[in-house]
Design a protein around this motif. Structure first.
Motif, PDB file in Angstrom:
ATOM      1  N   UNK A  60      35.188  36.416  34.183  1.00 30.21           N
ATOM      2  CA  UNK A  60      35.844  36.919  35.397  1.00 30.21           C
ATOM      3  C   UNK A  60      36.646  38.162  35.065  1.00 30.21           C
ATOM      4  N   UNK A  61      37.527  38.048  34.075  1.00 29.28           N
ATOM      5  CA  UNK A  61      38.262  39.208  33.579  1.00 29.28           C
ATOM      6  C   UNK A  61      38.836  38.893  32.204  1.00 29.28           C
ATOM      7  N   UNK A  62      39.303  39.946  31.545  1.00 28.33           N
ATOM      8  CA  UNK A  62      39.887  39.817  30.207  1.00 28.33           C
ATOM      9  C   UNK A  62      41.249  40.497  30.222  1.00 28.33           C
ATOM     10  N   UNK A  63      42.234  39.892  29.545  1.00 21.60           N
ATOM     11  CA  UNK A  63      43.573  40.482  29.477  1.00 21.60           C
ATOM     12  C   UNK A  63      44.244  40.074  28.167  1.00 21.60           C
ATOM     13  N   UNK A  64      45.540  40.368  28.064  1.00 21.58           N
ATOM     14  CA  UNK A  64      46.327  39.952  26.902  1.00 21.58           C
ATOM     15  C   UNK A  64      47.502  39.116  27.375  1.00 21.58           C
ATOM     16  N   UNK A  65      47.735  37.995  26.701  1.00 20.72           N
ATOM     17  CA  UNK A  65      48.888  37.145  26.961  1.00 20.72           C
ATOM     18  C   UNK A  65      49.402  36.633  25.626  1.00 20.72           C
ATOM     19  N   UNK A  66      50.723  36.648  25.466  1.00 22.01           N
ATOM     20  CA  UNK A  66      51.324  36.170  24.218  1.00 22.01           C
ATOM     21  C   UNK A  66      50.663  36.831  23.015  1.00 22.01           C
ATOM     22  N   UNK A  67      50.341  38.122  23.182  1.00 24.49           N
ATOM     23  CA  UNK A  67      49.777  38.979  22.129  1.00 24.49           C
ATOM     24  C   UNK A  67      48.381  38.552  21.676  1.00 24.49           C
ATOM     25  N   UNK A  68      47.699  37.720  22.479  1.00 23.04           N
ATOM     26  CA  UNK A  68      46.309  37.368  22.217  1.00 23.04           C
ATOM     27  C   UNK A  68      45.438  37.859  23.369  1.00 23.04           C
ATOM     28  N   UNK A 118      39.156  35.003  30.803  1.00 24.26           N
ATOM     29  CA  UNK A 118      39.052  34.059  31.919  1.00 24.26           C
ATOM     30  C   UNK A 118      37.588  34.013  32.351  1.00 24.26           C
ATOM     31  N   UNK A 119      37.007  32.808  32.388  1.00 23.77           N
ATOM     32  CA  UNK A 119      35.606  32.673  32.777  1.00 23.77           C
ATOM     33  C   UNK A 119      35.456  31.485  33.725  1.00 23.77           C
ATOM     34  N   UNK A 120      34.260  31.265  34.197  1.00 21.57           N
ATOM     35  CA  UNK A 120      34.040  30.261  35.249  1.00 21.57           C
ATOM     36  C   UNK A 120      34.381  28.841  34.827  1.00 21.57           C
ATOM     37  N   UNK A 121      34.404  28.587  33.530  1.00 22.84           N
ATOM     38  CA  UNK A 121      34.678  27.231  33.057  1.00 22.84           C
ATOM     39  C   UNK A 121      36.082  27.063  32.499  1.00 22.84           C
ATOM     40  N   UNK A 122      36.864  28.138  32.486  1.00 23.54           N
ATOM     41  CA  UNK A 122      38.222  28.023  31.947  1.00 23.54           C
ATOM     42  C   UNK A 122      38.678  29.301  31.269  1.00 23.54           C
ATOM     43  N   UNK A 123      39.348  29.158  30.123  1.00 22.73           N
ATOM     44  CA  UNK A 123      39.853  30.321  29.392  1.00 22.73           C
ATOM     45  C   UNK A 123      39.475  30.212  27.925  1.00 22.73           C
ATOM     46  N   UNK A 124      39.385  31.385  27.299  1.00 22.54           N
ATOM     47  CA  UNK A 124      39.036  31.468  25.883  1.00 22.54           C
ATOM     48  C   UNK A 124      39.971  32.470  25.237  1.00 22.54           C
ATOM     49  N   UNK A 125      40.522  32.116  24.066  1.00 23.07           N
ATOM     50  CA  UNK A 125      41.455  33.002  23.365  1.00 23.07           C
ATOM     51  C   UNK A 125      40.795  33.553  22.115  1.00 23.07           C
ATOM     52  N   UNK A 126      40.934  34.870  21.928  1.00 21.38           N
ATOM     53  CA  UNK A 126      40.331  35.506  20.775  1.00 21.38           C
ATOM     54  C   UNK A 126      41.278  36.564  20.214  1.00 21.38           C
ATOM     55  N   UNK A 150      49.472  51.274  42.511  1.00 24.36           N
ATOM     56  CA  UNK A 150      48.739  50.235  41.801  1.00 24.36           C
ATOM     57  C   UNK A 150      48.274  49.167  42.787  1.00 24.36           C
ATOM     58  N   UNK A 151      47.348  48.322  42.339  1.00 25.92           N
ATOM     59  CA  UNK A 151      46.721  47.340  43.216  1.00 25.92           C
ATOM     60  C   UNK A 151      46.514  46.037  42.466  1.00 25.92           C
ATOM     61  N   UNK A 152      46.477  44.941  43.220  1.00 23.85           N
ATOM     62  CA  UNK A 152      46.057  43.653  42.686  1.00 23.85           C
ATOM     63  C   UNK A 152      44.599  43.434  43.048  1.00 23.85           C
ATOM     64  N   UNK A 153      43.858  42.789  42.150  1.00 17.25           N
ATOM     65  CA  UNK A 153      42.457  42.473  42.406  1.00 17.25           C
ATOM     66  C   UNK A 153      42.301  40.969  42.603  1.00 17.25           C
ATOM     67  N   UNK A 154      41.781  40.583  43.748  1.00 18.32           N
ATOM     68  CA  UNK A 154      41.470  39.180  43.998  1.00 18.32           C
ATOM     69  C   UNK A 154      40.066  38.922  43.465  1.00 18.32           C
ATOM     70  N   UNK A 155      39.980  37.982  42.522  1.00 21.26           N
ATOM     71  CA  UNK A 155      38.719  37.699  41.845  1.00 21.26           C
ATOM     72  C   UNK A 155      38.192  36.318  42.242  1.00 21.26           C
ATOM     73  N   UNK A 156      36.893  36.136  42.110  1.00 21.66           N
ATOM     74  CA  UNK A 156      36.288  34.832  42.367  1.00 21.66           C
ATOM     75  C   UNK A 156      36.692  33.839  41.286  1.00 21.66           C
ATOM     76  N   UNK A 157      36.832  32.592  41.683  1.00 26.62           N
ATOM     77  CA  UNK A 157      36.989  31.457  40.758  1.00 26.62           C
ATOM     78  C   UNK A 157      38.276  31.462  39.939  1.00 26.62           C
ATOM     79  N   UNK A 158      39.296  32.172  40.405  1.00 24.14           N
ATOM     80  CA  UNK A 158      40.597  32.135  39.742  1.00 24.14           C
ATOM     81  C   UNK A 158      41.672  32.576  40.726  1.00 24.14           C
ATOM     82  N   UNK A 159      42.897  32.066  40.527  1.00 26.70           N
ATOM     83  CA  UNK A 159      44.034  32.522  41.327  1.00 26.70           C
ATOM     84  C   UNK A 159      44.747  33.688  40.656  1.00 26.70           C
ATOM     85  N   UNK A 160      44.434  33.967  39.400  1.00 25.34           N
ATOM     86  CA  UNK A 160      45.034  35.088  38.690  1.00 25.34           C
ATOM     87  C   UNK A 160      44.521  36.404  39.269  1.00 25.34           C
TER      88      UNK A 160
END
Length: 252
Positions: A161-169, A173-181, A221-231
């Protein structure tokens, strides 16, 4: 639900003024005050405020450095600069500032900023529905293996869905949950291979096939409403124009 605010300001009188004005807005509470940038980061980690008012000329860590760290910790923090230095405006909005107030500013201007943040949080600001983007090419079904802590995850890239940084990781965000790398955003952007993945902001890569709506948020600036997440990832004004040119579509 209370909107929590932290004020990073080394002038006690100005800190008092900001606190008094923003708490006049119903549902807003100042939960922390910091007189320098180092103390501000400590309180942000402890209190997780939704809004941070930042002065540029802070001891210990200046406001721009502080804003970068805030964004690395929590990219959804509303950052408002309240400063006597107008020359940092462009850099502040590039980092994602909801607003930039130059001292001396009218108290009503400060109140309006807080009320607008409240409207965004409450979902009262509606945006433009996005549909029918002219795609420069069609995405190819493909997958990749990502290392998530000590596990290896096989992920279909079309499910991102999208990729970002949180807590320096880096967080995917994907359809089944989240993945940290531990991969950084710039490297990951190259690996994703362009459309439908788009760098909407320094801190976000979005899958345009998941984009549903664009909502004005702050100044430029703008917010983006994405499918399958409230983020909601962010989109800068400059990148919105790039998106329009790239897709030959009117998105704003």
């Amino acid at each position: 639900m209370k909107i929590t605010v932290l004020i990073a300001e080394d002038d006690p009188d100005m800190c008092h003024v900001i606190k008094k004005v923003v708490e006049e807005v119903e549902g807003v509470e100042v939960t922390g005050e910091a007189g320098d940038g180092v103390e501000a980061i400590t309180l942000i980690k402890e209190l997780s405020p939704q809004v941070v008012f930042v002065d540029i000329d802070l001891p210990g860590k200046n406001g721009v450095e502080l804003a970068r760290e805030i964004f690395d910790i929590n990219p959804w923090t509303f950052i408002v600069f309240a400063t006597a230095f107008s020359e940092y405006r462009s850099e502040a909005f590039d980092l994602y500032a909801f607003d930039y107030l130059v001292k001396p500013f009218k108290l009503n201007r400060l109140r309006q900023t807080m009320e607008r943040i409240k409207s965004v949080v409450d979902g009262k600001i509606t945006g433009k529905q996005v549909s029918g983007l002219t795609k420069p090419n069609h995405p190819v079904e493909k997958a990749r293996i990502f290392k998530d802590n000590n596990e290896y995850v096989y992920l279909n890239l079309n499910d991102i869905i999208f990729v970002t940084k949180e807590e320096r990781k880096t967080i995917i965000y994907h359809n089944e949950g989240v993945l940290k790398t531990h991969e950084n955003l710039s490297d990951l952007e190259k690996q994703l291979g362009g459309y439908p993945f788009f760098r909407s902001h320094k801190g976000f890569i979005v899958n345009l096939n998941m984009l549903k709506k664009i909502i004005p948020c702050g100044r430029g600036s703008f917010e983006l409403v994405m499918a399958n997440t409230e983020k909601r990832p962010f989109l800068t004004w400059e990148n919105a124009k790039i998106l329009e040119n790239m897709t030959n579509s009117k998105v704003l």
